[in-house]
Design a protein around this motif. Structure first.
Motif, mmCIF file in Angstrom:
data_model
loop_
_atom_site.group_PDB
_atom_site.id
_atom_site.type_symbol
_atom_site.label_atom_id
_atom_site.label_comp_id
_atom_site.label_asym_id
_atom_site.label_seq_id
_atom_site.Cartn_x
_atom_site.Cartn_y
_atom_site.Cartn_z
ATOM 1 N N ALA A 1 -9.452 -2.814 -15.092
ATOM 2 C CA ALA A 1 -10.862 -2.222 -14.870
ATOM 3 C C ALA A 1 -11.068 -0.812 -14.728
ATOM 4 C CB ALA A 1 -11.244 -3.188 -13.613
ATOM 5 N N THR A 2 -10.220 -0.133 -14.167
ATOM 6 C CA THR A 2 -10.497 1.346 -13.880
ATOM 7 C C THR A 2 -10.279 2.021 -15.308
ATOM 8 O OG1 THR A 2 -9.266 1.201 -11.842
ATOM 9 C CG2 THR A 2 -9.025 3.188 -13.067
ATOM 10 N N GLN A 3 -9.375 1.596 -16.296
ATOM 11 C CA GLN A 3 -9.356 2.186 -17.472
ATOM 12 C C GLN A 3 -10.623 1.843 -18.391
ATOM 13 O OE1 GLN A 3 -7.162 4.155 -18.517
ATOM 14 N NE2 GLN A 3 -6.290 4.082 -16.508
ATOM 15 N N LEU A 4 -11.032 0.742 -18.305
ATOM 16 C CA LEU A 4 -12.420 0.533 -18.988
ATOM 17 C C LEU A 4 -13.616 1.216 -18.235
ATOM 18 C CD1 LEU A 4 -12.079 -3.490 -19.096
ATOM 19 C CD2 LEU A 4 -12.587 -1.986 -21.089
ATOM 20 N N ARG A 5 -13.588 1.481 -16.741
ATOM 21 C CA ARG A 5 -14.840 2.601 -16.519
ATOM 22 C C ARG A 5 -14.530 3.747 -16.994
ATOM 23 N NH1 ARG A 5 -13.515 -0.036 -11.472
ATOM 24 N NH2 ARG A 5 -15.208 -1.451 -10.874
ATOM 25 N N LEU A 6 -13.279 4.402 -16.902
ATOM 26 C CA LEU A 6 -12.946 5.607 -17.481
ATOM 27 C C LEU A 6 -13.353 5.932 -18.958
ATOM 28 C CD1 LEU A 6 -9.836 6.311 -15.469
ATOM 29 C CD2 LEU A 6 -11.797 7.540 -15.034
ATOM 30 N N ALA A 7 -13.398 4.633 -19.700
ATOM 31 C CA ALA A 7 -13.673 4.633 -21.083
ATOM 32 C C ALA A 7 -15.061 4.663 -21.268
ATOM 33 C CB ALA A 7 -12.879 3.669 -21.907
ATOM 34 N N GLY B 1 0.918 -1.285 0.070
ATOM 35 C CA GLY B 1 -0.091 -0.066 -0.100
ATOM 36 C C GLY B 1 0.883 1.150 0.030
ATOM 37 N N TRP B 2 2.104 1.212 -0.691
ATOM 38 C CA TRP B 2 2.957 2.334 -0.527
ATOM 39 C C TRP B 2 2.335 3.449 -1.633
ATOM 40 C CZ3 TRP B 2 8.306 -0.463 0.311
ATOM 41 C CH2 TRP B 2 8.526 -0.686 1.427
ATOM 42 N N ARG B 3 2.117 2.647 -2.419
ATOM 43 C CA ARG B 3 1.692 3.448 -3.843
ATOM 44 C C ARG B 3 0.331 2.762 -4.432
ATOM 45 N NH1 ARG B 3 6.343 4.348 -7.829
ATOM 46 N NH2 ARG B 3 4.682 5.438 -8.831
ATOM 47 N N ALA B 4 -0.286 3.618 -5.022
ATOM 48 C CA ALA B 4 -1.683 3.268 -5.815
ATOM 49 C C ALA B 4 -1.587 3.478 -7.185
ATOM 50 C CB ALA B 4 -2.931 4.008 -5.214
ATOM 51 N N PRO B 5 -2.047 2.506 -8.066
ATOM 52 C CA PRO B 5 -1.719 2.749 -9.633
ATOM 53 C C PRO B 5 -2.330 4.047 -10.042
ATOM 54 C CG PRO B 5 -2.526 0.543 -9.090
ATOM 55 C CD PRO B 5 -2.661 1.287 -7.684
ATOM 56 N N THR B 6 -1.609 4.629 -11.022
ATOM 57 C CA THR B 6 -2.148 5.922 -11.723
ATOM 58 C C THR B 6 -3.152 5.650 -12.551
ATOM 59 O OG1 THR B 6 0.245 6.540 -11.472
ATOM 60 C CG2 THR B 6 -1.324 7.720 -13.270
ATOM 61 N N SER B 7 -4.227 6.585 -12.372
ATOM 62 C CA SER B 7 -5.389 6.211 -13.444
ATOM 63 C C SER B 7 -5.656 7.330 -14.256
ATOM 64 C CB SER B 7 -6.618 6.120 -12.577
ATOM 65 O OG SER B 7 -6.787 7.340 -11.652
ATOM 66 N N VAL B 8 -4.995 8.459 -14.020
ATOM 67 C CA VAL B 8 -5.134 9.707 -14.974
ATOM 68 C C VAL B 8 -4.088 9.557 -16.220
ATOM 69 C CG1 VAL B 8 -5.144 12.284 -15.226
ATOM 70 C CG2 VAL B 8 -6.031 11.011 -12.925
ATOM 71 N N LEU B 9 -4.446 9.850 -17.233
ATOM 72 C CA LEU B 9 -3.764 9.753 -18.386
ATOM 73 C C LEU B 9 -3.186 11.068 -18.822
ATOM 74 C CD1 LEU B 9 -5.825 7.378 -20.849
ATOM 75 C CD2 LEU B 9 -3.876 6.782 -19.304
ATOM 76 N N PRO B 10 -2.090 11.153 -19.459
ATOM 77 C CA PRO B 10 -1.473 12.345 -19.984
ATOM 78 C C PRO B 10 -2.338 13.200 -20.841
ATOM 79 C CG PRO B 10 0.030 10.389 -20.316
ATOM 80 C CD PRO B 10 -1.211 9.871 -19.876
ATOM 81 N N LYS B 11 -2.170 14.462 -20.973
ATOM 82 C CA LYS B 11 -2.941 15.174 -21.754
ATOM 83 C C LYS B 11 -2.818 14.740 -23.091
ATOM 84 C CE LYS B 11 -3.927 20.178 -23.041
ATOM 85 N NZ LYS B 11 -3.357 21.356 -23.087
ATOM 86 N N GLY B 12 -3.855 14.587 -23.833
ATOM 87 C CA GLY B 12 -4.063 14.333 -25.217
ATOM 88 C C GLY B 12 -4.077 12.581 -25.534
ATOM 89 N N VAL B 13 -3.983 11.907 -24.473
ATOM 90 C CA VAL B 13 -3.769 10.490 -24.517
ATOM 91 C C VAL B 13 -5.638 9.993 -24.412
ATOM 92 C CG1 VAL B 13 -3.325 8.279 -23.781
ATOM 93 C CG2 VAL B 13 -1.753 10.007 -24.171
ATOM 94 N N PRO B 14 -6.503 9.524 -25.216
ATOM 95 C CA PRO B 14 -7.787 9.340 -24.685
ATOM 96 C C PRO B 14 -7.987 8.061 -24.031
ATOM 97 C CG PRO B 14 -7.317 8.652 -27.030
ATOM 98 C CD PRO B 14 -6.047 9.180 -26.592
ATOM 99 N N TYR B 15 -8.967 7.952 -23.262
ATOM 100 C CA TYR B 15 -9.152 6.498 -22.392
ATOM 101 C C TYR B 15 -9.841 5.706 -23.512
ATOM 102 C CZ TYR B 15 -8.590 9.091 -18.135
ATOM 103 O OH TYR B 15 -8.032 9.752 -17.122
ATOM 104 N N ALA B 16 -10.227 5.835 -24.619
ATOM 105 C CA ALA B 16 -10.451 4.893 -25.493
ATOM 106 C C ALA B 16 -10.413 5.453 -26.953
ATOM 107 C CB ALA B 16 -11.763 4.041 -25.149
#
Length: 312
Positions: free
Chosen positions: A153-159, A32-47
């Motif tokens: 799963a997170t990226q699919l929800r965001l898409a 639990g030191w770090r959680a996975p990143t979910s936000v994508l860089p600017k210009g990268v679409p979720y799908a």
């Protein structure tokens, strides 16, 4: 002999460092030191592909080979993703998932690795190779599977994916991405309740992961692909003798179908994703691979309605 000893002296410490770094990331996730990143860089679409305002025929998640180092498409992986979007506009395609980072932290964007990439680019590939073996190691596999399965799963929800909607999810993996794809099944099934179809392209994996949550697995391979065959040799769970492995249980259940893409190679100018290598029918290897993937998805989940269909 002297040259061999020199290379061993140079590569030995590098491989040891890579092995330790690869384990550090999954352990940092586990405690639990770090959680996975979910936000994508600017210009990268979720799908990309089908519009998000209505459910697509299926969501397709592409898990790339060891060349995947950032959220944006790799050179070869990007060619395949573009061909799939063009040939199957009814699909909503995600290509940004990082199979070789449980924390979804792009290795190419880390300052130290950016410096190394300009000087010793091979280290980036060695890092991802080591991550495959960490994902296959029984000591780390459950954590790795949960981390990357959760990332998908997170990226699919965001898409735009709605859990328990019944919309199919296709996991298309190339090379070592197959280890991650097979490991993500349980987490995806638990979080999203999605019908899962899996397609491996030159898949390199250990066969230990449970595939009961997969409706079917299509294995795209070639007699000219020694890397794909290597996985069937070095991992005992792929041997018929180990009947209780996830792979062999799925095979006995009739869930695995093999498709030959001869004479494609794993990498290089005659690879599965080559635009220059030509088949007797005039198609490139890339076009045949994309056509095969699209045909398999449509065979399971239906083709889009024709443009002149009155329901459109």
């Amino acid at each position: 002999m002297n040259h061999f000893l020199l290379w061993a002296a140079l590569l030995g410490p590098v491989l040891l460092a890579e092995a330790l770094l690869a384990r550090h990331e999954v352990l940092a996730y586990g405690v639990g030191w770090r959680a996975p990143t979910s936000v994508l860089p600017k210009g990268v679409p979720y799908a990309r592909g089908a519009a998000p305002d209505s459910p697509p025929n299926a969501y397709l998640v592409y898990l790339d080979g060891i060349g995947k180092r950032r959220f944006r498409d790799s050179r070869d992986g990007g060619l395949l993703v573009k061909a799939l979007i063009k040939g199957a506009p009814e699909l909503r395609v995600l290509g940004q998932v990082l199979p070789y980072s449980p924390l979804a932290d792009p290795i190419a964007d880390r300052p130290v690795w950016a410096w190394l990439r300009r000087r010793v680019g091979l280290l980036l590939f060695l890092h991802n190779v080591m991550q495959i073996f960490v994902a296959a190691d029984h000591r780390y596999r459950p954590l790795y599977n949960r981390a990357v399965g959760g990332q998908i799963a997170t990226q699919l929800r965001l898409a735009g994916y709605e859990p328990d909607s019944g919309v199919p999810v296709v996991l298309l993996s190339y090379s070592g991405g197959a280890q991650v794809a097979t490991g993500a099944v349980e987490e995806l099934h638990g979080q999203l309740g999605a019908p899962l179809l899996m397609i491996t392209l030159g898949g390199f994996h250990n066969g230990a992961n449970d595939l009961r949550g997969v409706q079917h697995l299509h294995r795209l391979t070639s007699a000219s692909d020694p890397i794909e065959r290597l996985g069937t040799w070095i991992f005992p769970q792929r041997w018929p003798l180990f009947r209780g492995s996830g792979w062999n249980r799925a095979d006995r259940a009739g869930k695995i179908t093999v498709h030959r893409l001869d004479p494609a190679t794993h990498v290089g100018p005659r690879s599965y994703i080559s635009r220059s290598a030509q088949l007797p029918d005039g198609r490139s290897h890339l076009a045949r691979t994309a056509d095969t993937v699209i045909e398999l998805i449509r065979a399971h989940h239906g083709a889009p309605p024709a443009a002149d269909d009155p329901k459109v």
